[in-house]
Structures are given as C-alpha cells and as structure tokens.
Design a protein around this motif. Structure first.
Motif, mmCIF file in Angstrom:
data_model
loop_
_atom_site.group_PDB
_atom_site.id
_atom_site.type_symbol
_atom_site.label_atom_id
_atom_site.label_comp_id
_atom_site.label_asym_id
_atom_site.label_seq_id
_atom_site.Cartn_x
_atom_site.Cartn_y
_atom_site.Cartn_z
ATOM 1 N N PHE A 66 0.830 -1.207 0.000
ATOM 2 C CA PHE A 66 0.000 0.000 0.000
ATOM 3 C C PHE A 66 0.866 1.259 0.000
ATOM 4 C CE2 PHE A 66 -3.391 -2.738 2.051
ATOM 5 C CZ PHE A 66 -4.246 -2.686 0.963
ATOM 6 N N ALA A 67 1.938 1.243 0.759
ATOM 7 C CA ALA A 67 2.818 2.409 0.846
ATOM 8 C C ALA A 67 3.464 2.708 -0.493
ATOM 9 C CB ALA A 67 3.885 2.182 1.920
ATOM 10 N N VAL A 68 3.895 1.678 -1.192
ATOM 11 C CA VAL A 68 4.546 1.860 -2.492
ATOM 12 C C VAL A 68 3.544 2.398 -3.523
ATOM 13 C CG1 VAL A 68 5.651 0.654 -4.408
ATOM 14 C CG2 VAL A 68 6.328 0.133 -2.071
ATOM 15 N N VAL A 69 2.333 1.862 -3.514
ATOM 16 C CA VAL A 69 1.309 2.347 -4.437
ATOM 17 C C VAL A 69 0.989 3.813 -4.145
ATOM 18 C CG1 VAL A 69 -1.098 2.109 -5.163
ATOM 19 C CG2 VAL A 69 0.317 0.063 -4.841
ATOM 20 N N ASN A 70 0.895 4.166 -2.877
ATOM 21 C CA ASN A 70 0.630 5.557 -2.504
ATOM 22 C C ASN A 70 1.726 6.492 -2.993
ATOM 23 O OD1 ASN A 70 -1.879 5.828 -1.220
ATOM 24 N ND2 ASN A 70 -1.096 5.014 0.703
ATOM 25 N N SER A 89 3.369 6.303 -5.532
ATOM 26 C CA SER A 89 3.243 6.475 -6.977
ATOM 27 C C SER A 89 1.985 7.244 -7.360
ATOM 28 C CB SER A 89 3.230 5.112 -7.671
ATOM 29 O OG SER A 89 3.045 5.259 -9.067
ATOM 30 N N LEU A 90 0.823 6.905 -6.754
ATOM 31 C CA LEU A 90 -0.465 7.300 -7.311
ATOM 32 C C LEU A 90 -1.352 8.162 -6.413
ATOM 33 C CD1 LEU A 90 -1.349 3.821 -8.879
ATOM 34 C CD2 LEU A 90 -0.419 5.818 -10.058
ATOM 35 N N SER A 91 -0.936 8.462 -5.191
ATOM 36 C CA SER A 91 -1.800 9.223 -4.291
ATOM 37 C C SER A 91 -1.687 10.720 -4.524
ATOM 38 C CB SER A 91 -1.465 8.915 -2.829
ATOM 39 O OG SER A 91 -2.219 9.753 -1.966
ATOM 40 N N THR A 92 -2.819 11.359 -4.829
ATOM 41 C CA THR A 92 -2.839 12.811 -4.983
ATOM 42 C C THR A 92 -2.811 13.514 -3.632
ATOM 43 O OG1 THR A 92 -5.266 12.754 -5.080
ATOM 44 C CG2 THR A 92 -4.079 12.739 -7.179
ATOM 45 N N TYR A 93 -2.928 12.755 -2.544
ATOM 46 C CA TYR A 93 -2.924 13.342 -1.207
ATOM 47 C C TYR A 93 -1.526 13.368 -0.584
ATOM 48 C CZ TYR A 93 -7.985 13.242 -1.421
ATOM 49 O OH TYR A 93 -9.289 13.458 -1.792
ATOM 50 N N SER A 95 4.448 12.264 -3.980
ATOM 51 C CA SER A 95 4.191 11.126 -4.867
ATOM 52 C C SER A 95 4.487 11.493 -6.313
ATOM 53 C CB SER A 95 2.735 10.674 -4.750
ATOM 54 O OG SER A 95 1.857 11.665 -5.285
ATOM 55 N N ASP A 96 4.662 10.465 -7.139
ATOM 56 C CA ASP A 96 4.912 10.715 -8.565
ATOM 57 C C ASP A 96 3.783 11.520 -9.189
ATOM 58 O OD1 ASP A 96 7.241 9.322 -8.345
ATOM 59 O OD2 ASP A 96 6.647 7.644 -9.623
ATOM 60 N N SER A 151 1.639 13.562 -7.792
ATOM 61 C CA SER A 151 1.607 14.943 -7.302
ATOM 62 C C SER A 151 2.673 15.783 -7.994
ATOM 63 C CB SER A 151 1.800 14.982 -5.785
ATOM 64 O OG SER A 151 0.687 14.432 -5.119
ATOM 65 N N LYS A 152 3.842 15.210 -8.208
ATOM 66 C CA LYS A 152 4.902 15.931 -8.917
ATOM 67 C C LYS A 152 4.480 16.241 -10.353
ATOM 68 C CE LYS A 152 8.660 13.876 -6.210
ATOM 69 N NZ LYS A 152 9.829 12.944 -6.245
ATOM 70 N N VAL A 153 3.861 15.255 -11.005
ATOM 71 C CA VAL A 153 3.383 15.476 -12.376
ATOM 72 C C VAL A 153 2.312 16.568 -12.385
ATOM 73 C CG1 VAL A 153 2.110 14.435 -14.290
ATOM 74 C CG2 VAL A 153 3.946 13.159 -13.172
ATOM 75 N N ASN A 154 1.384 16.499 -11.428
ATOM 76 C CA ASN A 154 0.321 17.503 -11.359
ATOM 77 C C ASN A 154 0.858 18.893 -11.055
ATOM 78 O OD1 ASN A 154 -1.755 15.719 -11.960
ATOM 79 N ND2 ASN A 154 -2.192 15.253 -9.826
ATOM 80 N N ASP A 155 1.981 18.965 -10.345
ATOM 81 C CA ASP A 155 2.597 20.256 -10.030
ATOM 82 C C ASP A 155 3.417 20.817 -11.184
ATOM 83 O OD1 ASP A 155 1.473 20.311 -7.524
ATOM 84 O OD2 ASP A 155 3.242 19.495 -6.497
ATOM 85 N N GLY A 156 3.475 20.070 -12.297
ATOM 86 C CA GLY A 156 4.156 20.579 -13.485
ATOM 87 C C GLY A 156 5.579 20.120 -13.664
#
Length: 335
Positions: A57-61, A63-67, A71-72, A74-79
């Motif tokens: 669960f920690a590894v998936v978070n 990568s994919l958690s917007t919270y 996370s990967d 969140s970095k992508v969403n931040d530009g």
C-alpha cells in the motif's frame, strides 16, 4: 468521475483459526487508501503478512496518491516534466488509456481538474458556472497526455491534473494479489473498501468464496441485495446513492460522479454498478465509467467486452427499480 467510494461489499468470513485438513485461515486487516482492508489467505501454517501488505500500500501511494505531495502523480500535477514515473504509474496510465478508448472517453483520469473544482478532490473547490466549466474542459482529455519511453509524462497543458483514484484502489488490490501469488498462496480473498480479488476457494469450507452485494437503495444501515460466488475473479462496484455533497448556499445535491464529456456532475437513473473482470483495476475503472455513461451505452460496452460481467441496478422511466445481469453474472448468484 465519482467520489471513489465503492458500493459496499459484505465479506462473509470469520476470525483467524486453524481448521481441519491442515488448513490455517490467516486474516489481516487495517487502514489503507482512505478506507480499510480485510485479507484472508489460507495456508498450511500460521503466517503473518501484515508488514508486506502495508508495504505494498505504501509503495502504491508513493506512486499514485494525490494526497501525498511527494508522490509521482503529485509531482506530475505540479508541473514537473522531468520526473520519471515508476512502473506502477506507467501500468495504470496504459490501462487507463485503453479503457478510456473503449468507453468513448467516459473513463478519464485527466478529469482531476473538475474533480477538484466540484469539491471532491484534495484541492479547494471553486465557484462554477457554465463558462467556468467550459474553460476547465480544456484541461480534460486523455488524448492530451502521453508517456515517453523514459517514463516521463507529456501534457499539452500544464494545468492538466491526473486523478487515478477511480482505478488506483483496484490496482493496489491487484498488487496485493500479485504478492500473495509470488509467495505461492493459492487460496485468498483480498478486500479493500468493498473491492475484491478472490483466488481459489474457501478451502477450509471446501467451496467457493461467497460475497454479498449491498442494496443501493438503503439510505441507512445495510441490507444484502444478493450473494454471489467469486473465484479467480475481481469485483468492483460504484454508486452515487449515498455519497454526495450538499451546497450550503443553495441546498442543491451534487452526486460524486462527474461526466468528463460535459464537465458537470452526473444525475442519472443508474443507482449502482458491480463489475467482474480479470483484474480489479479494470473492474474499478469500468464501474466508474458506467456510472457516468448513459445506461444504454453501458449495456453496449458490456455486450462488446466478453471479459466483463455486470450487475446494474437502475430506475426505469416510471421510477421502478430494475436490474440488469449478464448471463455470466447470473450463474454466480447464490440461490
């Protein structure tokens, strides 16, 4: 696309115990992904895998958690256009792209900007009118994003915001199942927030796993709609019957399903959808998409995809509750 709460599934299992025929029922539970998990794995000896499960669960978070700001996703969403996303992000991206195409765009993780704007995501909601919705739709569309061979995400506009919550929970369940497979465990039931992967049988009872599907029209409490056998399949459900937001100023109800085509929350006659598929990420994504689609379009997608089984509860034109079950789903219903 929805608030990412599944139709509640009641798992029919009991506490850990050692039973006859040398079968040990190991059970692990805890919080994860904003909900809770319950996992049963049957082995020949007592086995505690809680640390391994929590690690997945920690590894998936990460990568994919917007919270999680680091996370990967969140970095992508931040530009950050230089971040190299991990293999899990890539797998979810590629699967999302495929299902986006097969659902005519109704499954679209780039709807995150609208999810936030309507007040269903981690960012602050904003005041919306038709002009604002139209302007935000410029940032929605899976055809506006791509992934390079170096695992970098390319966005046509930096304001595009990914939200994989409608598929990430199912994907996390698949990763837990893969870990159990790697350890040679042949009979298990993995449930996270009502979504499930079942493998083998309930060996200590000598029969398939049995799960119950809740009645979506129960406003309070819980009542089972039906029981089904589940073996070597994944199950995910979605519904907008309980989870919604009330606008404090107007009193208007906004359901947790956002139509990525129109940009507005969806008020449809579909009450709940349960999907069976080969993996839980796929079931999760289609269950979400069918809540946003018109009912007839959902029926067509199910008919064209032989790997899916579906149970859809809806209201007809007179307001009467109706049920649609594929033939494969009917065969699993416990009489």
């Amino acid at each position: 696309m929805r608030a990412y709460f599944s139709l509640l599934i009641l798992l029919l299992f009991c506490a850990c115990k050692e039973d006859n025929a040398g079968v040990v029922k190991n059970q692990t539970s805890g919080p994860a992904l904003g909900t809770s998990y319950n996992i049963i794995y049957l082995t020949g000896e007592s086995l505690d895998l809680k640390n391994e499960i929590d690690s997945v669960f920690a590894v998936v978070n990460r990568s994919l958690s917007t919270y999680i700001p680091t996370s990967d996703i969140s970095k992508v969403n931040d530009g950050d256009s230089l971040v190299q996303v991990d293999h899990m992000f890539r797998e979810v991206f590629e699967l999302s792209k495929d299902i986006n195409k097969k659902t005519g765009g109704y499954f679209d993780p780039t709807v995150g900007t609208l999810v936030n704007a309507w007040g269903f995501g981690p960012e602050h909601k904003i005041k919306l009118d038709s002009a604002k919705v139209d302007s935000l739709l410029k940032y929605v569309g899976f055809d506006k994003v791509s992934i390079t061979t170096q695992n970098r995400i390319v966005k046509q506009n930096q304001n595009i915001y990914f939200d994989f919550n409608a598929i990430a929970k199912g994907y996390a369940i698949d990763r837990i199942a893969a870990m159990l497979d790697h350890k040679g465990i042949e009979n298990y039931l993995v449930e996270v927030g009502g979504e499930i992967v079942a493998k083998g049988i309930n060996k200590d009872k000598g029969k398939p796993w049995v799960v119950g599907i809740d009645d979506p029209q129960m406003k309070e409490g819980r009542k089972l709609k039906m029981l089904i056998h589940l073996q070597d399949r994944a199950l995910a459900s979605s519904g907008n019957y309980r989870k919604f937001r009330i606008d404090e100023a107007t009193g208007k109800k906004y359901v947790h399903t956002i139509d990525p085509i129109t940009g507005y929350t969806k008020d449809s006659n579909t009450l709940g959808v349960t999907i069976l598929a080969d993996n839980c990420a796929t079931a999760d994504a289609y269950a979400t998409a069918f809540m946003a689609m018109d009912l007839e379009d959902a029926f067509k997608v199910v008919a064209s995809n032989k790997k899916l089984e579906a149970y859809i509860i809806y209201l007809d034109e007179s307001g009467e509750t109706k049920e649609f079950l594929t033939q494969g789903f009917k065969k699993l219903v416990v009489k």
